[in-house]
Design an enzyme around this catalytic site. Structure first.
Site, PDB file in Angstrom:
ATOM      1  N   SER A  48       0.807  -1.227   0.000  1.00  0.00           N
ATOM      2  CA  SER A  48       0.000   0.000   0.000  1.00  0.00           C
ATOM      3  C   SER A  48       0.835   1.270   0.000  1.00  0.00           C
ATOM      4  O   SER A  48       0.277   2.376  -0.003  1.00  0.00           O
ATOM      5  CB  SER A  48      -0.905   0.031   1.238  1.00  0.00           C
ATOM      6  OG  SER A  48      -1.754  -1.072   1.234  1.00  0.00           O
ATOM      7  N   ARG A 107      -3.627  -9.771  24.042  1.00  0.00           N
ATOM      8  CA  ARG A 107      -4.760  -9.520  24.949  1.00  0.00           C
ATOM      9  C   ARG A 107      -4.676 -10.296  26.257  1.00  0.00           C
ATOM     10  O   ARG A 107      -5.099  -9.804  27.289  1.00  0.00           O
ATOM     11  CB  ARG A 107      -6.076  -9.851  24.251  1.00  0.00           C
ATOM     12  CG  ARG A 107      -6.426  -8.876  23.145  1.00  0.00           C
ATOM     13  CD  ARG A 107      -7.785  -9.241  22.551  1.00  0.00           C
ATOM     14  NE  ARG A 107      -8.053  -8.454  21.374  1.00  0.00           N
ATOM     15  CZ  ARG A 107      -8.544  -8.944  20.234  1.00  0.00           C
ATOM     16  NH1 ARG A 107      -8.818 -10.241  20.142  1.00  0.00           N
ATOM     17  NH2 ARG A 107      -8.764  -8.156  19.214  1.00  0.00           N
ATOM     18  N   CYS A 137     -13.899  -7.748  19.025  1.00  0.00           N
ATOM     19  CA  CYS A 137     -15.120  -6.993  18.727  1.00  0.00           C
ATOM     20  C   CYS A 137     -16.373  -7.616  19.330  1.00  0.00           C
ATOM     21  O   CYS A 137     -17.310  -6.898  19.702  1.00  0.00           O
ATOM     22  CB  CYS A 137     -15.291  -6.822  17.218  1.00  0.00           C
ATOM     23  SG  CYS A 137     -15.090  -8.336  16.270  1.00  0.00           S
ATOM     24  N   SER A 167     -18.008  -8.158   8.490  1.00  0.00           N
ATOM     25  CA  SER A 167     -16.828  -7.289   8.561  1.00  0.00           C
ATOM     26  C   SER A 167     -15.950  -7.620   9.755  1.00  0.00           C
ATOM     27  O   SER A 167     -14.817  -7.144   9.830  1.00  0.00           O
ATOM     28  CB  SER A 167     -17.222  -5.810   8.575  1.00  0.00           C
ATOM     29  OG  SER A 167     -17.998  -5.531   9.712  1.00  0.00           O
ATOM     30  N   GLY A 168     -16.459  -8.451  10.680  1.00  0.00           N
ATOM     31  CA  GLY A 168     -15.594  -8.959  11.747  1.00  0.00           C
ATOM     32  C   GLY A 168     -14.434  -9.762  11.172  1.00  0.00           C
ATOM     33  O   GLY A 168     -13.415  -9.942  11.833  1.00  0.00           O
ATOM     34  N   LYS A 233     -12.283 -16.255  23.152  1.00  0.00           N
ATOM     35  CA  LYS A 233     -11.961 -14.838  23.387  1.00  0.00           C
ATOM     36  C   LYS A 233     -13.046 -14.175  24.224  1.00  0.00           C
ATOM     37  O   LYS A 233     -12.750 -13.405  25.135  1.00  0.00           O
ATOM     38  CB  LYS A 233     -11.838 -14.088  22.056  1.00  0.00           C
ATOM     39  CG  LYS A 233     -10.574 -14.383  21.282  1.00  0.00           C
ATOM     40  CD  LYS A 233     -10.615 -13.633  19.956  1.00  0.00           C
ATOM     41  CE  LYS A 233      -9.534 -14.106  19.023  1.00  0.00           C
ATOM     42  NZ  LYS A 233      -9.619 -13.470  17.709  1.00  0.00           N
ATOM     43  N   HIS A 262     -22.314  -6.265  15.251  1.00  0.00           N
ATOM     44  CA  HIS A 262     -22.565  -7.553  15.901  1.00  0.00           C
ATOM     45  C   HIS A 262     -23.762  -7.413  16.836  1.00  0.00           C
ATOM     46  O   HIS A 262     -23.943  -6.366  17.487  1.00  0.00           O
ATOM     47  CB  HIS A 262     -21.365  -7.970  16.753  1.00  0.00           C
ATOM     48  CG  HIS A 262     -20.140  -8.354  15.978  1.00  0.00           C
ATOM     49  ND1 HIS A 262     -20.135  -8.593  14.626  1.00  0.00           N
ATOM     50  CD2 HIS A 262     -18.862  -8.574  16.402  1.00  0.00           C
ATOM     51  CE1 HIS A 262     -18.904  -8.935  14.240  1.00  0.00           C
ATOM     52  NE2 HIS A 262     -18.115  -8.920  15.299  1.00  0.00           N
TER      53      HIS A 262
END
Ligand SMILES: NC(=O)c1ccc[n+]([C@@H]2O[C@H](COP(=O)([O-])OP(=O)(O)OC[C@H]3O[C@@H](n4cnc5c(N)ncnc54)[C@H](OP(=O)(O)O)[C@@H]3O)[C@@H](O)[C@H]2O)c1
Length: 359
Positions: A48, A107, A137, A167-168, A233, A262
């Site tokens: 990119s 995380r 998310c 889109s997750g 998660k 979501h």
């Protein structure tokens, strides 16, 4: 990192993964929020480099990620795949940046705080590795509402089902749904076993099954005993954010043909009896939460209305029929805003405030 020089120099921000699904929303948020940043550098893969993206009303050229690109950066937001963050976040931290990482790489590291500003903002100050993690998310789409209820009632157990947007799974997830929808639109498909699969063919993108005209009871990668990574998660991250290491959590993650936002059904059990009236008061006043709950008038949150908004929307608030200590909720949150970019931006703003930045 001890703070900004006297005289009000604004902190330099790097957005790593600026070209991705989360990165694109991050650029919108940075353009909408108070302008506390000095230079904003946009980084992505070498693929990119040289592309121009708009932020704060200006075109900014994307740089390929490199050590030099982090020199002089005060705060670095990472919106890149796990393995890219695992490699580059410690390099950015070693070069003096405070990292806010959106990936799953750190995380559950005990030396990395997992922060939701409405729930545990104090945790952001203790960051032995110079890295702060942003939750996943699905967890983020419900945790602000649950944190508010937990503060009053004391959470004991969660039973959750998710209805997760494509889109997750990043840009690839969005592209896959749009392509499949173009194949099934205006047809009679969805009436015979396997008819959708035959038309979609092998092109199921990041999903194991066709997602158009379908629901797919799977998100993430396989874990032990039939669980998915996404389900683990939700359990592990909810426990860490709420500071409840023994919290009982049962979760099933399901993918649905929604582009972004979501939804989750939540059965939440508390320490003692709860009332719907008090739950509604808490949800109606909690920062970052909107109570939208009048089913008789057809009013409850749906992803088609919630997408593009910041709060966690809650509806269908009921006390469990068979347990006076439990509530049933339907929760919606935009997975690219609060579920990812917005929460990261809020954490970065906490850090900038700590460094002495002002708009
Ligand atoms: N989507 C969600 O709802 C969501 C929510 C919470 C957290 N997250 C997490 O946020 C991260 C980004 O997700 P996304 O959905 O935005 O993914 P995405 O749409 O696939 O974008 C990935 C980004 O990472 C960059 N990238 C890939 N490989 C790279 C490399 N080797 N070096 C530098 N940059 C590289 C890409 O740059 P190029 O364009 O140059 O390839 C792109 O900007 C992931 O860790 C994801 O798990 C996503």
């Amino acid at each position: 990192m001890t703070g900004l020089p006297r005289g009000g120099t604004k902190p330099t921000l790097a957005v790593v993964g600026a070209t991705g699904a989360v990165g694109s929303v991050m650029l919108q948020i940075l353009s909408q929020h108070a302008d506390i940043w000095g230079e904003i550098r946009l980084l992505a893969s070498p693929r990119s480099a040289g592309r121009k993206l708009a932020v704060r009303g200006e075109e900014v050229e994307v740089m390929a990620i490199s050590e030099e690109a982090f020199v002089g950066v005060d705060v670095a937001m990472f919106d890149v795949p796990d393995e890219v963050a695992a490699h580059w976040a410690p390099i950015a931290a070693a070069l003096g940046a405070i990292v806010v990482d959106n990936s799953g790489a750190f995380r559950m590291d005990p030396d990395v705080p997992l922060v939701v500003p409405e729930v545990n903002p104090h945790a952001a100050r203790v960051r032995p590795r110079g890295i702060i993690a942003n939750p996943n998310c699905t967890t983020l789409s419900m945790i602000v509402a649950l944190g508010a209820l937990h503060a009053e009632f004391g959470l004991r157990e969660l039973v959750v089902s998710s209805y997760q947007a494509v889109s997750g799974a990043g840009r690839a997830g969005i592209d896959t749904l749009r392509q499949q929808l173009s194949l099934v639109a205006g047809t009679e498909l969805g009436t015979k076993p396997g008819d959708v699969r035959r038309v979609v063919g092998d092109n199921t993108g990041p999903f194991p099954e066709p997602v158009a005209l379908n629901v797919v009871p799977w998100a993430g990668s396989p874990r032990e005993d039939g669980w998915s990574s996404e389900e683990m998660k939700v359990r592990d991250e909810s426990r860490k954010i709420l500071g409840l290491p023994q919290l009982r959590v049962a979760v099933t993650c399901v993918r649905v043909p929604v582009v972004t936002t979501h939804s989750l059904t939540v059965h939440a059990c508390f320490e003692g009896e709860v009332t719907v009236d008090r739950a509604r008061e808490i949800l109606a006043t909690a920062p970052g939460v909107v109570l939208f709950d009048n089913p008789e008038a057809g009013e409850f949150p749906t992803p088609a209305d919630v997408v593009g908004t910041d709060p966690t929307w809650v509806g269908r608030v009921r006390r469990a029929l068979d347990d006076p200590t439990a509530l049933e909720l339907f929760v919606c949150g935009d997975n690219l805003r609060k579920g990812a970019a917005l929460n990261t931006a809020q954490i970065a703003e906490l850090v900038a405030e700590e460094l002495g930045a002002t708009a």
